[in-house]
Design a protein around this motif. Structure first.
Motif, mmCIF file in Angstrom:
data_model
loop_
_atom_site.group_PDB
_atom_site.id
_atom_site.type_symbol
_atom_site.label_atom_id
_atom_site.label_comp_id
_atom_site.label_asym_id
_atom_site.label_seq_id
_atom_site.Cartn_x
_atom_site.Cartn_y
_atom_site.Cartn_z
ATOM 1 N N ALA A 1 0.893 -1.341 -0.030
ATOM 2 C CA ALA A 1 -0.140 -0.016 0.014
ATOM 3 C C ALA A 1 0.904 1.315 0.164
ATOM 4 O O ALA A 1 0.551 2.477 -0.635
ATOM 5 N N SER A 2 1.811 1.184 0.674
ATOM 6 C CA SER A 2 2.741 2.421 0.770
ATOM 7 C C SER A 2 3.584 2.568 -0.451
ATOM 8 O O SER A 2 3.759 3.740 -0.842
ATOM 9 N N THR A 3 4.116 1.542 -1.173
ATOM 10 C CA THR A 3 4.919 1.602 -2.053
ATOM 11 C C THR A 3 4.530 1.436 -3.473
ATOM 12 O O THR A 3 5.237 1.576 -4.438
ATOM 13 N N LYS A 4 3.326 1.022 -3.663
ATOM 14 C CA LYS A 4 2.558 0.422 -4.627
ATOM 15 C C LYS A 4 3.363 -0.663 -5.406
ATOM 16 O O LYS A 4 3.045 -0.962 -6.646
ATOM 17 N N LEU A 5 4.151 -1.433 -4.646
ATOM 18 C CA LEU A 5 4.854 -2.648 -5.018
ATOM 19 C C LEU A 5 5.017 -3.697 -4.218
ATOM 20 O O LEU A 5 4.790 -3.591 -2.969
ATOM 21 N N ARG A 6 4.868 -5.066 -4.649
ATOM 22 C CA ARG A 6 5.119 -6.223 -3.790
ATOM 23 C C ARG A 6 6.326 -6.527 -3.605
ATOM 24 O O ARG A 6 7.309 -6.387 -4.299
ATOM 25 N N CYS A 7 6.386 -7.100 -2.366
ATOM 26 C CA CYS A 7 7.933 -7.731 -1.895
ATOM 27 C C CYS A 7 7.831 -9.130 -1.314
ATOM 28 O O CYS A 7 6.782 -9.480 -1.051
ATOM 29 N N ARG A 8 8.934 -9.483 -1.075
ATOM 30 C CA ARG A 8 9.164 -11.003 -0.418
ATOM 31 C C ARG A 8 9.450 -10.391 0.952
ATOM 32 O O ARG A 8 9.692 -9.246 1.121
ATOM 33 N N LEU A 9 9.426 -11.512 1.788
ATOM 34 C CA LEU A 9 9.768 -11.120 3.302
ATOM 35 C C LEU A 9 10.701 -12.338 3.924
ATOM 36 O O LEU A 9 10.512 -13.389 3.624
ATOM 37 N N ALA A 10 11.803 -11.468 4.538
ATOM 38 C CA ALA A 10 12.608 -12.498 5.186
ATOM 39 C C ALA A 10 12.667 -12.203 6.742
ATOM 40 O O ALA A 10 13.137 -10.918 7.053
ATOM 41 N N LEU A 11 12.374 -13.096 7.720
ATOM 42 C CA LEU A 11 12.360 -12.800 9.139
ATOM 43 C C LEU A 11 13.824 -13.149 9.608
ATOM 44 O O LEU A 11 14.449 -14.434 9.535
ATOM 45 N N LEU A 12 14.457 -12.217 10.349
ATOM 46 C CA LEU A 12 15.891 -12.394 10.879
ATOM 47 C C LEU A 12 15.956 -12.441 12.446
ATOM 48 O O LEU A 12 14.862 -11.852 12.984
#
Length: 415
Positions: free
Chosen positions: A385-396
């Motif tokens: 919603a903020s960037t208008k782009l989809r991303c992947r997620l990595a939990l560290l």
């Protein structure tokens, strides 16, 4: 303009000294226009004598306005922060780029000056352009469409996505060429090959919005499409474009380009030195003076073998700040931070941008605090919603990211 000519107009092949003299003459008038028509520049340049701004040395004494500063400037006088030279209601369109940053389009034909880039890419009057730049809030679609209309071309307003419908339209309408990002052109070519759809009418393309890699150029040539790139921004329109020589990007005729030492108002000392691209736009509706794009580039020596004599840029060589363009959209660190702050379970986060094959890839790395809770689905939706782009997620695990980690870490190759 003559369609049978190799050049869009006679201005492209002027003696460089005559061009420079014309630009400097126009510069003084443009400073006066900015002072009288723009509230922002009227205040910024109130002590400047426009008649004295007739050289690059004089121009270099004026203050720089940075694109990254618009996030603070515009809210003080919405929508344009007073940078505009015409009233908002006198514009043809008002766009909203990520940030948000608001950009105007004036009413004159070919406002963004993209006809020149399309001509250099091989488009001519009577042809059809399949335009796959976005028409939604951001101006790229309008940039190509207005330039194509100025050339005398028809336009298929494809926009982004809907690959199957796009292929059907190309197969039925038989457009001569494509406008859009290189990665989406590859998607169309690959999908057409996979499904046996005939898109052989596409013989040329003007691509922008992201890096155009040599491998992509070669792949498009193998598919029968001669693709050339251009460089523009939502604020400035066309900045530079590629010709048949394919040796650097040739500056547009209606602006003055400086290469500055990043973070300073000072031009680089030597031609060819990498620095920030700063543009003075010879335009009355949005009279930008020394507008710092945040993009890095350098001047190529000499003139293009194609006969065009204007300054050439090496192309996009990275960013002078953390603002970066991903899949044709600018992403600001504050956008990433705003999404992350909605999730108190996150101790630290970093958005890593890289290439996955021929496409941009976004990976959000987050440290979850001990005992913290996190909805991964909600976080990804907030980033989208903020960037208008989809991303992947990595939990560290806590402590994985350095304390001074960039909010946006752009690891894509440049050049």
């Amino acid at each position: 303009m003559n369609d049978r000519s190799r050049h869009y107009d006679a201005a492209e092949t002027r003696d460089p000294h005559l061009r420079e003299a014309a630009l400097m003459e126009a510069l003084a008038a443009q400073v006066a226009t900015a002072q009288t028509r723009s509230a922002f520049f009227g205040a910024l340049l109130k002590d400047v004598d426009p008649n004295a701004i007739t050289s690059r040395a004089a121009l270099a004494q004026l203050p720089v306005t940075r694109k990254s500063d618009l996030l603070e400037i515009q809210p003080k006088n919405l929508p344009f922060g007073g940078l505009n030279g015409a009233a908002p209601g006198q514009m043809a369109r008002i766009f909203m780029s990520p940030g948000p940053i608001y950009d105007p389009e004036g009413r004159r034909p070919n406002y963004w000056r993209f006809a020149r880039a399309l001509f250099a890419a091989g488009f001519r009057a009577g042809e059809i352009v399949h335009n796959c730049f976005s028409y939604h809030l951001t101006p790229a679609g309008s940039m190509v469409e207005s330039g194509a209309h100025a050339l005398g071309c028809a336009v298929v307003p494809g926009g982004v996505g809907q690959t199957d419908l796009q292929l059907r339209a190309i197969a039925d309408i038989r457009p001569h060429g494509y406008g859009g990002t290189p990665s989406f052109l590859k998607i169309l070519v690959d999908k057409a090959r996979e499904e046996g759809v005939d898109i052989s009418s596409l013989k040329k393309a003007l691509v922008s919005g992201e890096a155009f890699l040599p491998s992509q150029r070669a792949e498009m040539k193998a598919a029968g499409i001669l693709a050339r790139q251009c460089y523009g921004t939502a604020d400035l329109g066309l900045v530079a474009y590629e010709s048949e020589a394919e040796e650097g990007l040739i500056a547009d005729e209606d602006l003055i380009i400086e290469i500055l030492r990043p973070g300073t108002p000072d031009p680089v000392e030597h031609e060819g030195e990498v620095g920030e691209v700063v543009v003075t736009l010879l335009e009355s509706d949005y009279p930008l003076i020394r507008f710092a794009t945040g993009d890095l580039s350098a001047v190529l020596p000499g003139i293009s073998p194609c006969g065009r004599t204007n300054t050439r840029l090496r192309g996009w060589l990275g960013r002078a700040d953390q603002v970066t363009k991903i899949r044709g959209m600018f992403v600001h660190p504050v956008q990433v931070s705003a999404a992350v702050k909605k999730h108190p379970g996150i101790a630290r986060a970093r958005l890593v941008v890289d290439r996955a094959g021929d496409s941009d890839d976004m990976l959000l790395e987050v440290e979850v605090a001990d005992g913290g809770a996190l909805s991964q689905e909600a976080l990804l939706e907030d980033v989208r919603a903020s960037t208008k782009l989809r991303c992947r997620l990595a939990l560290l695990a806590p402590g994985s990211l350095p304390a001074d980690a960039k909010t946006i870490d752009d690891r894509r190759p440049v050049g």
